[in-house]
Design a protein around this motif. Structure first.
Motif, PDB file in Angstrom:
ATOM      1  N   GLY A  94     -16.068 -25.571 -12.716  1.00 15.11           N
ATOM      2  CA  GLY A  94     -17.406 -26.009 -13.084  1.00 15.11           C
ATOM      3  C   GLY A  94     -17.486 -26.848 -14.346  1.00 15.11           C
ATOM      4  O   GLY A  94     -18.566 -27.288 -14.720  1.00 15.11           O
ATOM      5  N   SER A 140     -15.916 -31.027  -8.246  1.00 17.12           N
ATOM      6  CA  SER A 140     -17.003 -30.211  -8.791  1.00 17.12           C
ATOM      7  C   SER A 140     -17.817 -29.519  -7.702  1.00 17.12           C
ATOM      8  O   SER A 140     -18.560 -28.585  -7.986  1.00 17.12           O
ATOM      9  CB  SER A 140     -17.925 -31.063  -9.658  1.00 17.12           C
ATOM     10  N   LYS A 141     -17.662 -29.953  -6.466  1.00 17.21           N
ATOM     11  CA  LYS A 141     -18.379 -29.308  -5.366  1.00 17.21           C
ATOM     12  C   LYS A 141     -17.811 -27.926  -5.060  1.00 17.21           C
ATOM     13  O   LYS A 141     -18.459 -27.120  -4.414  1.00 17.21           O
ATOM     14  CB  LYS A 141     -18.319 -30.184  -4.113  1.00 17.21           C
ATOM     15  N   PRO A 161     -19.868 -33.420 -12.925  1.00 12.36           N
ATOM     16  CA  PRO A 161     -20.501 -33.012 -11.668  1.00 12.36           C
ATOM     17  C   PRO A 161     -20.547 -34.110 -10.605  1.00 12.36           C
ATOM     18  O   PRO A 161     -20.842 -33.834  -9.446  1.00 12.36           O
ATOM     19  CB  PRO A 161     -21.911 -32.592 -12.085  1.00 12.36           C
ATOM     20  N   ASN A 162     -20.229 -35.340 -10.979  1.00 14.62           N
ATOM     21  CA  ASN A 162     -20.258 -36.447 -10.026  1.00 14.62           C
ATOM     22  C   ASN A 162     -18.935 -36.644  -9.288  1.00 14.62           C
ATOM     23  O   ASN A 162     -18.857 -37.490  -8.409  1.00 14.62           O
ATOM     24  CB  ASN A 162     -20.646 -37.741 -10.741  1.00 14.62           C
ATOM     25  N   ASN A 186     -16.649 -24.855  -7.069  1.00 13.19           N
ATOM     26  CA  ASN A 186     -16.520 -24.100  -8.316  1.00 13.19           C
ATOM     27  C   ASN A 186     -16.100 -22.693  -7.932  1.00 13.19           C
ATOM     28  O   ASN A 186     -16.915 -21.875  -7.516  1.00 13.19           O
ATOM     29  CB  ASN A 186     -17.832 -24.091  -9.092  1.00 13.19           C
TER      30      ASN A 186
END
Length: 83
Positions: free
Chosen positions: A20, A29-30, A24-25, A32
């Motif tokens: 995490g 990051s999808k 986030p882009n 965590n």
């Protein structure tokens, strides 16, 4: 760790990159691993597919430089992701 359950396998092997803290882009990051209980079924399915990729595939998780899962660890991780 020998005998680890699926959650422990995922945290031990994946948290170095999938915790995490990344931008986030970006795609990683999808997933965590520290929020498995909140993860969508689609995200878990995608992670399962990456674990099942053949050795040598650029999509294989964990990547070769991070370590290799034993067959027992793969089974445990996939069972956890199927929940």
């Amino acid at each position: 760790q020998a005998g680890a359950d699926g959650r422990a396998v995922l945290v031990q092997m994946c948290a170095r990159c999938h915790d995490g803290r990344a931008n986030p882009n970006i795609g990683r990051s999808k997933f965590n691993v520290l929020k498995l209980d909140e993860m969508s079924a689609d995200a878990k399915a995608a992670a399962s597919e990456r674990i099942r990729e053949p050795e040598g595939s650029v999509k294989k998780m964990p990547p070769w430089r991070s370590g290799v899962l034993t067959p027992e660890a793969v089974t445990a991780a996939l069972a956890e992701l199927a929940k």
